[in-house]
Structure formats: C-alpha cells, structure tokens
Design an enzyme around this catalytic site. Sequence first.
Site, PDB file in Angstrom:
ATOM      1  N   GLU A   1      41.138  39.219  36.983  1.00 53.31           N
ATOM      2  CA  GLU A   1      42.812  38.654  36.383  1.00 53.31           C
ATOM      3  C   GLU A   1      43.507  38.172  37.457  1.00 53.31           C
ATOM      4  OE1 GLU A   1      43.541  38.725  32.907  1.00 53.31           O
ATOM      5  OE2 GLU A   1      44.560  37.211  34.057  1.00 53.31           O
TER       6      GLU A   1
ATOM      7  N   ASP B   1      44.537  34.364  37.876  1.00 53.62           N
ATOM      8  CA  ASP B   1      45.838  33.959  37.924  1.00 53.62           C
ATOM      9  C   ASP B   1      46.590  33.063  39.080  1.00 53.62           C
ATOM     10  OD1 ASP B   1      45.852  35.055  35.480  1.00 53.62           O
ATOM     11  OD2 ASP B   1      47.110  36.852  36.151  1.00 53.62           O
TER      12      ASP B   1
ATOM     13  N   SER C   1      43.865  34.692  29.384  1.00 53.67           N
ATOM     14  CA  SER C   1      44.276  34.869  30.668  1.00 53.67           C
ATOM     15  C   SER C   1      44.231  33.702  31.467  1.00 53.67           C
ATOM     16  CB  SER C   1      43.328  36.023  31.252  1.00 53.67           C
ATOM     17  OG  SER C   1      43.447  37.031  30.739  1.00 53.67           O
TER      18      SER C   1
END
Length: 559
Positions: free
Chosen positions: A277, A281, A476
Amino acid sequence: MLSAASVVFGLLSLSSGVHGAQRTVPQSPQFVPLHAASPGQSISLTFGLPPTNIDGLHAALYDVSDPTSPNYGKYLTKAEVEAFVAPKAESVQAVTDWLSKHNIKSKVVSPSGDMLRINVPVSTANALLSANFTEFADKQTDMTLVRTLSFTIPQDVEQHVKFVFPTTQFIPPPNGNEALFKVVQPPKSALTKKATPPSECQTEIFPECLEDFYNIPSARATNPGNNLAVSQYLGEIATEADLNLFFQDFRPDVTPTPNFTIVSVDGGVTSGTGTLEASLDIQYTVGVATGVPTTLFSVGDASAFGFIDMANFLLQKNETPLVLSTSYGFNENGFSFDVDLAESFCDVYAQLGARGTTVLFCSGDNGVYSFSFNSSCSATEFGPTFPSGCPFLTSVGGTQGVNPEVAASFSSGGFSNIFARPSYQESAVQQYFKEIGSTNAGLYNTSGRGFPDISAQSVNFFTWIADELFFVLGTSASTPTWASVIALLNDARLNAGKPALGFINPLLYSQGVPALNDITSGSNPGCGKQGFPALAGWDPVTGLGTPDYTKLLNLVLSL
Ligand SMILES: *[C@@H]1O[C@H](CO)[C@@H](O)[C@H](O)[C@H]1NC(C)=O
Ligand SMILES: *[C@@H]1O[C@H](CO)[C@@H](O)[C@H](O)[C@H]1NC(C)=O
Ligand SMILES: *[C@@H]1O[C@H](CO)[C@@H](O)[C@H](O)[C@H]1NC(C)=O
Ligand SMILES: *[C@@H]1O[C@H](CO)[C@@H](O)[C@H](O)[C@H]1NC(C)=O
C-alpha cells in the site's frame, strides 16, 4: 444484521450504590472472550468530551467550501476551529474531578482539548468504569482485543462524556490493500505523451496512462507552498529505492528523481522493506504530482484511534497539509454500537476541511459488501465502509478500461447507516433513486450519505515493491491518483494567488459535474447480489466520475 444490533444505554442503580449511565453491547460472535485482562496490564483510555458547537463547525466548513459563498476559500485558523470543537469548561471540570477522585491524571490529546487520555492498570480502569476488561480473540483475524461488554459512567459525569475508547467498541482492524498482484515485465512503451494513450494502457496503468486519460500535465509543480500527505497504517512503509526504480521505468522524463519525507505518528515505523500500500501510494503521488513535496505519515496505532490521532497530529500544527490521501478503511457496521465515536472520527475531517485540507479516502474493494465477503454473506443488508460515509471527506471509487472507461466491479459504494445525506448530494442521489427504481430496495439505507463521490482508474497499476515489479489493483490506486490531481490543481491555484481547494464535495456536486468523465456502465456486486449499477450522473459505484484535468483547471482558476 444491523437492525439486530442495539445499544442498551440507560440509567441503572448499581448494587454499589453508584448511580450512572451504563453502556452495554451484546457479545458479537466474531469476538470470543478468552479471559479477564490481567489486572496489572496497562490500558490507555481516551475520553471524548462533547464539543461546544459542532454545528457551528459544520456550517463554517460548508461556508468556506461552497463556491458561491463570499467566504469560499477563506479557511479557518487553528484557533477558530478549536473554538468550535473545544469542550465546555464544566465538562473538563466534571471529567477531571471524577478522574482525580480515582487518583488518575489525564493528558490532553487533541489540540482543542476535546479528547483526554489516561494510562492506567486494568484494575483501575475496571474500578473507574465498573467494567470487566477482557481479552477477546477476533475469529476473523486471529488478533486479540482488550474490551469490555459494559461500562458505567457516574450520572453527574455522563453528559460530559461522548465516548470512551476502547471499551465496548468491537471494531475489526482496518483493511488496506490486499488485492491480487503478480510480478510482471516492465512495459515497452515510448513514454512520451501522445494524443492517444499507448496500447498498453488498455490493460496496465503507469503514470503516462493517467496523464493521457485525464489530461494530467507531466510538467513539474512549482509552488513552494504546495504539499501532499499520505497516511499509512499496519506497518506499511515505502522506500526511496523502489521510488527510484519506478521513476527509471515510468518517469524517465523527470530528473533528478524526487524524494519524499517520512513522519512517524503513534510510534509508526520509519524504515524497512517496502510494502504494497505504501509503495503504491508514494509512487502514484510523487510520480504523478511531480514536484509536489510529499510526506508519508506512518501511524503505529491501526485502531480507530490511530486515525483520529493522525488527524489530531496534523490539526495541532499551524499549517495542515493541502491534501491528505488515505487508502485504508473499516466496515461501518463495527461503529454501529458507538455512533458518538463515529461522529468524533468524522469531525476530525470536518476540522481538517475547515482548515483547507482536501481529505480523500478510498471507498473500499469489496463491492457493496464492505470488507467481510465470506463471514457476513448471510447479511440481508449491504455493508457500507467507514469513514467513506462521513460527509466531510471525499470518497474515491474505482474504474477500469478505456473507451469506454467502466466501473471496477470491486469498487465499494452505497449508503451510510450512521451519517445522514448531506444537502450537497441530495439532488444527485435523488436522481439516482429515480433511475434505479426498486433495484436493491431494502438492502440499503435511503436516508444515508451516498458514496463514493468520485473515481479513477484502479486496476493493474505498475508498482515497485521491495525491488520487484507488481500489478496492484483497488481503490487504493484511484485514491492517490486523485490526490495527485488535486495537488496539481492546488499548484495552479497557489500560483494564481488563490487558496488551495480544501473540502471539494460542494464544488464537485455543483460546478464540478461537467469537468468530470461520467462513468455509465458496470456495477459493484457483492455477497451474491448484483450491487448498484453505474448510470448517467452520480452513482454509488463511481460517484460523479473520473477527472478531466483540463476542465477542472479552467474551473478552479475561475473561482
Ligand atoms: C469477566 O469476564 C471474564 C471473561 O468472560 C469472566 O471469566 C469473569 O468471570 C468476568 N468477571 C466478572 C467480575 O464478571
Ligand atoms: C529520501 O527520503 C528518505 C525517507 O524520508 C530518507 O530516508 C532518505 O535519506 C532520502 N534520501 C535523500 C537522498 O535525501
Ligand atoms: C473466502 O472466499 C474465497 C472465495 O470463495 C475463498 O478462497 C477463501 O478461502 C474464503 N476465506 C475464508 C476465510 O473463508
Ligand atoms: C439509516 O440512516 C440514518 C442516518 O441517515 C440513521 O439514523 C438510521 O438509523 C439508519 N437506519 C438503519 C436501519 O440503520
């Protein structure tokens, strides 16, 4: 499933003679009591005190976020926000007097003073709250939680306490991205911006695809006052080495490779091997919002309170970040026993919005059924995610494909059972209800806040994680993409002497509509149901649609 849950919250006369308000929850089958928590074990409890004027904060937030208001963009100062949220002096007095009767000192843990924290042995917590703190096993995750099925607050203090955490909140941990991914070869595209996207973009996404689909500029942002924040939980971390590999493959036009900053909150990790993640990001913020100073906030506490601590950490500064992107969320059902906690959680984002921060959350990756696909499939109602149902933030869903761009089937969306529908989306949602008629009737809350608000590409994002290249999918991926779009729009606004965009929903649902690509096909099935269809206009799968940077730029420079 939701309607079966009820909170007993009444006045009881206890055998000890203490009159108080007892809060009790039924035992959830998901959490199995193991044994009473050890009396000497330390427990940290946070008390939420009722804010002086939360309606005033909400009104002020809408006033500075409504593009037709004379106060549009005139964000509140730290002190102005705190004046709305601060507790009344008599509340502070009542709670501290009660605690000192038990020889307990509290520490203020929010900038406005509406949250107090104590660290005490379990035996003291049990005595203070007439509780039985117990260790419970979460059957779904094998994690353990220390909680109590009931607690009591003395009658004269009760009105001064909004919530106590952790007590009766059986909230499963948040979900980050657990999406399918696999090792792949880097694409062989020429990596120069073209009129039509490279053919690879049909099936795999890298920054150039997003630039081509959404007219995002590849030029560096230039405003020194600009910035972007991403928050990470569950030990997630990104590395400079992976980011460098990402720039080598996908942004060779940018030299030197930009870096990012790491800040720890609640003891979050600041180094380590890159994880899914955080890598996604960072690569799709630093790699798309080129030149915008980006900070990764690594939060050590992944309970509901870690999220609140994260926001309070930002609120305590004189300047809050201009964009905050978070790709984690909870199942809203976990908050149905403590709506007061859910409200305080949501209100930290109202505070950030009032200070001028755009708060983005992913909508979730399990269609209409929140996170617990398997265990909760007997449920008769769709399960919204949290905090996407909070009306004071922007929830981002997912799409895939090009010509046409369609809803990603995992894109979570629906209607909150906790937060009522805000007026900015009333007509958009009513229009959707008209179009779907009786589809899914009885499976969702027709008075709840609908989400997501917007969406973006979310499938097969090339991501370097610990020296290997993966495809990552999920909301995400769409959330940092939108964070980058907002950060670049902010850059243009700041360079034009205008304030940053702040809370964008009132703008998006009004003048923003023609600046978005409406997504009109696909749906978000879950739990054996077909889910909601994506239709013309807003829908609870793709929201109002995906960004058209050129149109958004014209719009935001005209305000
Ligand atoms: C507290 O809860 C534990 C675990 O359920 C139980 O064994 C114990 O008897 C309870 N203690 C009291 C005083 O109710
Ligand atoms: C890049 O950022 C990371 C994380 O903040 C830091 O550890 C590293 O020293 C930075 N690298 C350079 C070259 O500044
Ligand atoms: C959930 O369902 C998937 C797909 O049917 C299955 O592969 C997985 O093992 C299930 N997980 C649990 C915990 O039952
Ligand atoms: C539906 O949402 C409203 C908030 O808009 C809430 O007050 C109500 O309790 C919800 N109903 C159910 C059955 O959850």
